[in-house]
Write an enzyme that holds these catalytic residues in place. Structure first.
Site, PDB file in Angstrom:
ATOM      1  N   GLY A   1      27.165  21.151 -40.464  1.00 25.47           N
ATOM      2  CA  GLY A   1      26.366  22.263 -40.960  1.00 25.47           C
ATOM      3  C   GLY A   1      27.114  23.012 -42.043  1.00 25.47           C
ATOM      4  O   GLY A   1      27.093  22.645 -43.220  1.00 25.47           O
ATOM      5  N   ARG A   2      27.836  24.066 -41.618  1.00 27.97           N
ATOM      6  CA  ARG A   2      28.489  24.932 -42.614  1.00 27.97           C
ATOM      7  C   ARG A   2      29.542  24.212 -43.442  1.00 27.97           C
ATOM      8  O   ARG A   2      29.827  24.618 -44.566  1.00 27.97           O
ATOM      9  CB  ARG A   2      29.073  26.164 -41.905  1.00 27.97           C
ATOM     10  CG  ARG A   2      27.990  27.119 -41.464  1.00 27.97           C
ATOM     11  CD  ARG A   2      28.478  28.055 -40.402  1.00 27.97           C
ATOM     12  NE  ARG A   2      28.849  27.325 -39.199  1.00 27.97           N
ATOM     13  CZ  ARG A   2      29.452  27.864 -38.146  1.00 27.97           C
ATOM     14  NH1 ARG A   2      29.758  29.122 -38.157  1.00 27.97           N
ATOM     15  NH2 ARG A   2      29.732  27.133 -37.080  1.00 27.97           N
TER      16      ARG A   2
ATOM     17  N   LYS B   1      18.525  18.650 -29.670  1.00 33.56           N
ATOM     18  CA  LYS B   1      19.814  19.238 -30.078  1.00 33.56           C
ATOM     19  C   LYS B   1      20.110  20.387 -29.129  1.00 33.56           C
ATOM     20  O   LYS B   1      19.249  21.247 -28.922  1.00 33.56           O
ATOM     21  CB  LYS B   1      19.719  19.727 -31.522  1.00 33.56           C
ATOM     22  CG  LYS B   1      20.978  20.374 -32.053  1.00 33.56           C
ATOM     23  CD  LYS B   1      20.908  20.524 -33.565  1.00 33.56           C
ATOM     24  CE  LYS B   1      22.132  21.196 -34.146  1.00 33.56           C
ATOM     25  NZ  LYS B   1      22.095  22.649 -34.021  1.00 33.56           N
TER      26      LYS B   1
ATOM     27  N   GLN C   1      12.819  19.251 -37.467  1.00 31.69           N
ATOM     28  CA  GLN C   1      13.174  19.898 -36.202  1.00 31.69           C
ATOM     29  C   GLN C   1      12.127  20.943 -35.804  1.00 31.69           C
ATOM     30  O   GLN C   1      11.731  21.772 -36.615  1.00 31.69           O
ATOM     31  CB  GLN C   1      14.534  20.592 -36.275  1.00 31.69           C
ATOM     32  CG  GLN C   1      14.978  21.010 -34.869  1.00 31.69           C
ATOM     33  CD  GLN C   1      16.136  21.969 -34.833  1.00 31.69           C
ATOM     34  OE1 GLN C   1      16.105  23.026 -35.447  1.00 31.69           O
ATOM     35  NE2 GLN C   1      17.186  21.590 -34.111  1.00 31.69           N
TER      36      GLN C   1
ATOM     37  N   CYS D   1      19.306  27.023 -29.996  1.00 31.47           N
ATOM     38  CA  CYS D   1      19.468  28.173 -30.902  1.00 31.47           C
ATOM     39  C   CYS D   1      19.702  29.458 -30.101  1.00 31.47           C
ATOM     40  O   CYS D   1      18.905  29.814 -29.233  1.00 31.47           O
ATOM     41  CB  CYS D   1      18.246  28.329 -31.791  1.00 31.47           C
ATOM     42  SG  CYS D   1      18.416  29.730 -32.918  1.00 31.47           S
TER      43      CYS D   1
ATOM     44  N   PRO E   1      20.475  20.912 -39.213  1.00 31.78           N
ATOM     45  CA  PRO E   1      19.449  21.873 -39.596  1.00 31.78           C
ATOM     46  C   PRO E   1      20.093  23.242 -39.760  1.00 31.78           C
ATOM     47  O   PRO E   1      20.787  23.705 -38.856  1.00 31.78           O
ATOM     48  CB  PRO E   1      18.489  21.852 -38.400  1.00 31.78           C
ATOM     49  CG  PRO E   1      19.296  21.380 -37.242  1.00 31.78           C
ATOM     50  CD  PRO E   1      20.375  20.503 -37.797  1.00 31.78           C
TER      51      PRO E   1
ATOM     52  N   ASN F   1      28.569  17.725 -32.926  1.00 34.28           N
ATOM     53  CA  ASN F   1      28.430  18.772 -33.941  1.00 34.28           C
ATOM     54  C   ASN F   1      29.319  19.968 -33.584  1.00 34.28           C
ATOM     55  O   ASN F   1      29.558  20.246 -32.422  1.00 34.28           O
ATOM     56  CB  ASN F   1      26.944  19.189 -34.003  1.00 34.28           C
ATOM     57  CG  ASN F   1      26.710  20.479 -34.775  1.00 34.28           C
ATOM     58  OD1 ASN F   1      26.234  21.465 -34.213  1.00 34.28           O
ATOM     59  ND2 ASN F   1      27.020  20.492 -36.039  1.00 34.28           N
ATOM     60  N   GLY F   2      29.769  20.655 -34.638  1.00 37.61           N
ATOM     61  CA  GLY F   2      30.501  21.903 -34.448  1.00 37.61           C
ATOM     62  C   GLY F   2      31.881  21.877 -35.066  1.00 37.61           C
ATOM     63  O   GLY F   2      32.727  21.075 -34.672  1.00 37.61           O
TER      64      GLY F   2
HETATM   65  C1  LIG Z   1      22.751  29.806 -41.096  1.00 36.74           C
HETATM   66  C2  LIG Z   1      22.550  28.851 -39.956  1.00 36.74           C
HETATM   67  C3  LIG Z   1      21.286  28.388 -39.659  1.00 36.74           C
HETATM   68  C4  LIG Z   1      21.084  27.493 -38.589  1.00 36.74           C
HETATM   69  N1  LIG Z   1      19.825  27.015 -38.339  1.00 36.74           N
HETATM   70  C5  LIG Z   1      19.646  26.108 -37.343  1.00 36.74           C
HETATM   71  C6  LIG Z   1      18.369  25.513 -37.103  1.00 36.74           C
HETATM   72  O1  LIG Z   1      17.375  25.788 -37.799  1.00 36.74           O
HETATM   73  N2  LIG Z   1      18.263  24.619 -36.069  1.00 36.74           N
HETATM   74  C7  LIG Z   1      19.350  24.271 -35.285  1.00 36.74           C
HETATM   75  O2  LIG Z   1      19.216  23.446 -34.380  1.00 36.74           O
HETATM   76  N3  LIG Z   1      20.553  24.788 -35.520  1.00 36.74           N
HETATM   77  C8  LIG Z   1      20.723  25.677 -36.529  1.00 36.74           C
HETATM   78  N4  LIG Z   1      21.979  26.153 -36.777  1.00 36.74           N
HETATM   79  C9  LIG Z   1      23.127  25.578 -36.043  1.00 36.74           C
HETATM   80  C10 LIG Z   1      23.689  24.386 -36.829  1.00 36.74           C
HETATM   81  O3  LIG Z   1      22.763  23.331 -36.919  1.00 36.74           O
HETATM   82  C11 LIG Z   1      24.963  23.860 -36.175  1.00 36.74           C
HETATM   83  O4  LIG Z   1      24.670  23.429 -34.874  1.00 36.74           O
HETATM   84  C12 LIG Z   1      26.063  24.913 -36.115  1.00 36.74           C
HETATM   85  O5  LIG Z   1      26.173  25.631 -37.327  1.00 36.74           O
HETATM   86  C13 LIG Z   1      27.427  24.266 -35.772  1.00 36.74           C
HETATM   87  O6  LIG Z   1      27.744  23.299 -36.734  1.00 36.74           O
HETATM   88  P1  LIG Z   1      28.786  23.609 -37.934  1.00 36.74           P
HETATM   89  O7  LIG Z   1      30.032  24.178 -37.292  1.00 36.74           O
HETATM   90  O8  LIG Z   1      28.973  22.296 -38.601  1.00 36.74           O
HETATM   91  O9  LIG Z   1      28.130  24.635 -38.827  1.00 36.74           O
HETATM   92  C14 LIG Z   1      22.174  27.075 -37.806  1.00 36.74           C
HETATM   93  C15 LIG Z   1      23.462  27.561 -38.098  1.00 36.74           C
HETATM   94  C16 LIG Z   1      23.662  28.439 -39.156  1.00 36.74           C
HETATM   95  C17 LIG Z   1      25.062  28.914 -39.455  1.00 36.74           C
END
Ligand SMILES: Cc1cc2nc3c(=O)[nH]c(=O)nc-3n(C[C@H](O)[C@H](O)[C@H](O)COP(=O)(O)O)c2cc1C
Length: 312
Positions: free
Chosen positions: A224-225, A141, A71, A102, A17, A200-201
Site C-alpha cells: 500500500g503506502r 482481506k 473491493q 477496515c 486498495p 500485507n503490511g
Molecule cells: C489511505 C489509506 C486508505 C486505505 N484504504 C483501504 C481500502 O479501501 N480497503 C482496504 O482493504 N484497505 C485499505 N487500506 C489498508 C491498506 O490496503 C493496507 O492494508 C495497509 O495500508 C497496510 O499496508 P501498507 O503497510 O503496505 O500500507 C487503506 C490504507 C490507507 C493508508
C-alpha cells in the site's frame, strides 16, 4: 470464469486498495512498474445498491490494468450479493474482494470492514452471497487480529468455501496503520487457505518484501503506502535490486501521472493529485520548499513550472 490468481507466477505483487489513492490513474502507473494485480478503492455495497450509476462510475478501469480486482465493503450480506452481481455484469473486473479489516470508525459504525470480520456468521454469509452472485474469483482481506479473533480462526471458519485468495494485513485492528506487523500470524493461516495467501503490511522496499515473503509463507505480497511516491517498488521487487530514480526520471513519472489524472478527472483532479506530489518529492533536497509550491498547483502548466524550476 478464469481464476487468474491461480496462474500468477510466484511470488507476485499486488497494489493494495487505498481509499483516496488507488484510482485508475495510479493503478495504471503501478501496473506499468510491474504490479501483478491492482485493486480498486473500496466500494460501498449499499451505494452500489441504492445509487448504482454513481457508485459504478468510480470503478471503471482501463484494460491495461488487468488483472483488476474490485473491493467491496458493507454490512448486509444481501447487499453484497446484489452488488457482486452488478459489478460483475457492468464492470467486468477479474475478481471481487471483500473488506473484512477496515478499522475506520465510520466504517465500523455501519457494521462493515473490521466489524464484519469480527462477526463470523455474517462474514460467512457475505462471502457466500458474493460467491453465489458472481462467476469471478472471490477473495477476502482481513487483519491478523480483530478483537479476540485471529486471522487463523477466520480462515479456518471459512476454509470450506472456495475463496480464490486471502490477504492478511499483519497488524491487529487496534494497531491501526502503524502498529507492529506480525508475519507469523499470516503464516498460521497457510494450512487453511486453499487459494493463494497474500501478505500485507509494512512492505516499503526490497528487504522488507523479502523478509515478509520468507516469514509469512505467502504466495504474494500486497503493498500500500510503500507504493506512494515510489511506484517502482514493484519493479525493484521483481528485479531484486534497489532502484533510485534521477530527478529527470522522477519528473517524467510525475508528468505521466498528472496527465492520466487530467485525462480521467480533468484539471480539477490536480487538486487531489497534490497529495501524490507530496509523496513523490519526499526525501528530495529542499523537499519542504518544493512541497509548499506543489501544494499550490492547479494546472498542468503550473505543475510544469514548479518541477522545471528545480535543478536537483
Ligand atoms: C489511505 C489509506 C486508505 C486505505 N484504504 C483501504 C481500502 O479501501 N480497503 C482496504 O482493504 N484497505 C485499505 N487500506 C489498508 C491498506 O490496503 C493496507 O492494508 C495497509 O495500508 C497496510 O499496508 P501498507 O503497510 O503496505 O500500507 C487503506 C490504507 C490507507 C493508508
Amino acid at each position: 470464469m478464469d481464476n487468474f490468481w491461480a496462474h500468477l507466477a510466484r511470488p507476485f505483487t499486488v497494489l493494495a486498495p487505498l481509499s483516496g489513492f488507488t484510482d485508475r490513474a495510479f493503478r495504471q502507473i503501478c501496473r506499468s512498474y510491474g504490479a501483478d494485480v491492482v485493486v480498486s478503492e473500496m466500494a460501498s455495497v449499499a451505494a452500489l445498491v441504492h445509487s448504482p450509476e454513481k457508485a459504478l462510475e468510480r470503478l471503471y478501469f482501463n484494460e491495461i490494468e488487468r488483472p483488476y480486482v474490485v473491493q467491496l465493503f458493507g454490512a448486509d450480506p444481501n447487499q453484497f450479493g446484489e452488488a457482486a452481481r452488478l459489478v460483475t455484469n457492468r464492470i467486468q473486473p477479474d475478481g471481487l474482494d471483500i473488506n473484512c479489516g477496515c478499522p475506520a470508525p465510520k466504517i465500523i459504525k455501519e457494521g462493515a470492514g473490521a466489524a464484519l470480520g469480527a462477526d463470523l456468521p455474517r462474514a460467512r454469509q457475505a462471502v457466500q452471497a458474493v460467491l453465489s452472485n458472481t462467476s469471478l474469483p472471490v477473495s477476502i482481506k482481513l487483519r491478523a487480529q480483530n478483537k479476540d479473533i485471529s486471522a487463523q480462526q477466520v480462515v479456518a471458519y471459512l476454509a470450506d468455501l472456495p475463496l480464490a485468495a486471502v490477504t492478511v494485513h499483519g497488524r491487529s485492528v487496534s494497531g491501526g496503520f502503524s502498529g507492529p506487523v506480525d508475519p507469523g500470524a499470516i503464516a498460521l493461516c497457510r494450512p487453511y487457505v486453499a487459494g493463494v495467501l497474500i501478505a500485507n503490511g509494512g512492505i516499503v522496499d526490497l528487504m522488507t518484501a523479502q523478509i515478509m515473503l520468507q516469514k509469512s509463507l505467502a504466495d504474494g505480497i500486497m503493498i500500500g503506502r510503500g507504493a506512494l511516491g515510489r511506484p517502482w517498488i514493484f519493479q525493484e521487487i521483481k528485479e531484486g535490486r534497489e532502484i533510485n530514480l534521477t530527478w529527470t526520471e522522477l519528473t517524467e513519472l510525475i508528468r505521466r501521472h498528472a496527465q492520466l489524472i487530467v485525462a480521467y478527472k480533468g484539471e480539477d483532479g490536480l487538486i487531489e493529485f497534490r497529495k501524490f506530489l507530496a509523496w513523490y518529492v519526499k526525501g528530495w533536497p529542499q523537499a519542504k520548499a518544493l512541497r509548499a509550491q506543489l501544494m499550490q498547483i492547479k494546472t498542468l502548466s503550473e505543475l510544469e513550472n514548479v518541477i522545471t524550476s528545480v535543478s536537483a
